[in-house]
Write a protein that holds these residues in place. Sequence first.
Motif, short mmCIF file in Angstrom:
data_model
loop_
_atom_site.label_atom_id
_atom_site.label_comp_id
_atom_site.label_asym_id
_atom_site.label_seq_id
_atom_site.Cartn_x
_atom_site.Cartn_y
_atom_site.Cartn_z
N SER A 1 -14.32 6.08 0.03
CA SER A 1 -14.93 6.03 1.48
C SER A 1 -16.25 7.78 1.77
O SER A 1 -16.01 8.18 1.00
N THR B 1 -7.56 3.87 -2.50
CA THR B 1 -8.79 4.17 -2.41
C THR B 1 -8.14 5.90 -1.88
O THR B 1 -7.77 6.50 -2.00
N THR B 2 -10.02 6.01 -2.12
CA THR B 2 -10.19 7.47 -1.82
C THR B 2 -10.94 8.52 -1.81
O THR B 2 -12.61 7.11 -1.65
N ASN B 3 -11.36 9.94 -1.28
CA ASN B 3 -12.40 10.07 -0.69
C ASN B 3 -13.33 10.49 -1.28
O ASN B 3 -14.88 10.69 -0.85
N THR C 1 -3.28 4.85 -1.42
CA THR C 1 -3.78 5.76 -0.30
C THR C 1 -3.08 7.35 -0.56
O THR C 1 -1.93 7.64 -0.90
N ARG D 1 -1.63 -0.68 -3.87
CA ARG D 1 -3.06 0.34 -3.30
C ARG D 1 -2.23 0.93 -3.52
O ARG D 1 -1.15 1.38 -2.52
N ASN E 1 -16.39 2.28 1.52
CA ASN E 1 -16.24 2.22 2.39
C ASN E 1 -16.33 3.27 3.66
O ASN E 1 -16.82 4.54 3.16
N ASN F 1 -12.12 2.17 -4.49
CA ASN F 1 -12.64 1.78 -3.31
C ASN F 1 -12.65 3.08 -3.35
O ASN F 1 -11.52 4.83 -3.05
N ARG G 1 1.04 -1.25 0.18
CA ARG G 1 0.08 0.32 0.03
C ARG G 1 0.62 1.04 0.07
O ARG G 1 1.03 1.46 0.65
#
Length: 356
Positions: free
Chosen positions: A126, A102-104, A73, A71, A165, A124, A21
């Motif tokens: 969040s 992974t992102t907002n 992040t 990943r 998420n 993904n 990650r």
Amino acid sequence: MSLSQPRKLIDSFGRVHNSLRISVTDRCNIRCFYCMPAGDVEFLPKEHLLTFEEIERLVRIGVTLGIDRVRLTGGEPLVRRDLSVLVQKLSAIEGIRDIGLTTNGVLLADQAQDLWDAGLRRLNVSLDALDPEVFRKVTRRDGYEKVLEGIEEARRVGFSPIKLNAVSVRGLTEDQIVPFGQLARDTDTVIRFIEFMPLDADSQWQRDKVLFAHEIIDRLTAAFGSLVPVDQVDQEASPSDDVPSSKQPALLPQHSHSPSQDFVFADGRGRIGFIASVSRPFCQSCNRFRVTAEGKLRNCLFSLEETDVKSLLRTGADDESIAQAMLECVAAKKEGHEINTARFLQPARPMYSIGG
Ligand code: SAM
Ligand code: SF4
């Protein structure tokens, strides 16, 4: 030992690590209370961040040690300029089978197409609430509508399934559980509830603020009927007529190293995952390690020690020395986090500065 000999990133408990990650920044455009401080934040100066070329080199070396999944992040990875260029570089590395992000989601609408074109396929987002007021309470910023636009655009360009998420916090997000369940049942979105972990910047975490997976399961089953573990579902079945079978997340198998334990409702609709780090730690099957935005290797989210790989990268170290640093970092991994013991010590770095 030469890099061409197959070596593995293996710890003293026999866990083989194939997943890295990568945090690309500690900056973020919102301020989730479970991650960032309420007050001013001093972010890393740009020159302290690993460059895309340094990240690429690290991953290439990782591949020789068995890394095949990465990943991206942060912080918020989409605030790092030209992130799709990094995705392109990583996609081109032979041996990397899987790149995730992974992102907002706040900046996703503008970047989804570029990320897709660069080779990203796993996304993904969040999102802790389907209610703008609760979103604001959690994130201490506006942006709810932008996240929804981002998800829509991501779906339009082809990302499927999209995983959402949602961190679950007692006294704050209970009312979001059923709407999320409904969303999972009505679309191909996978909802993953994450238990609140002691990684916040203001040391607000308390055990009684964790909304546990079993409590969420109770609310979902009361609303929609029982949940069946995905690995017990007949993979040949066609669970829902509303979503085309090619996009049925319910039919995807459970990944053996996934931190998420996934379920489907008994009527075959809606996939729901639980990342129950507090109530059901999954350290035994952990296959991942991390590198922070400024190049510190960490063998666990909760680890208290790190290995400075940036200084190796910037002082002319050869690939073998960097590989050795990775091997030693992973080898030193502890058996598990100790959240549920009196010995637990919260790491000095909060989540945004580790890379979640
Ligand atoms: N900014 C991006 C985002 O929010 O998706 C990526 C970084 S964020 C640190 C990665 C994930 O960690 C998010 O899903 C976030 O909700 C989760 N997270 C952050 N702090 C957490 C905490 N204290 N407990 C549980 N999950 C947390
Ligand atoms: Fe930013 Fe992600 Fe942390 Fe929220 S969880 S403050 S979006 S880095």
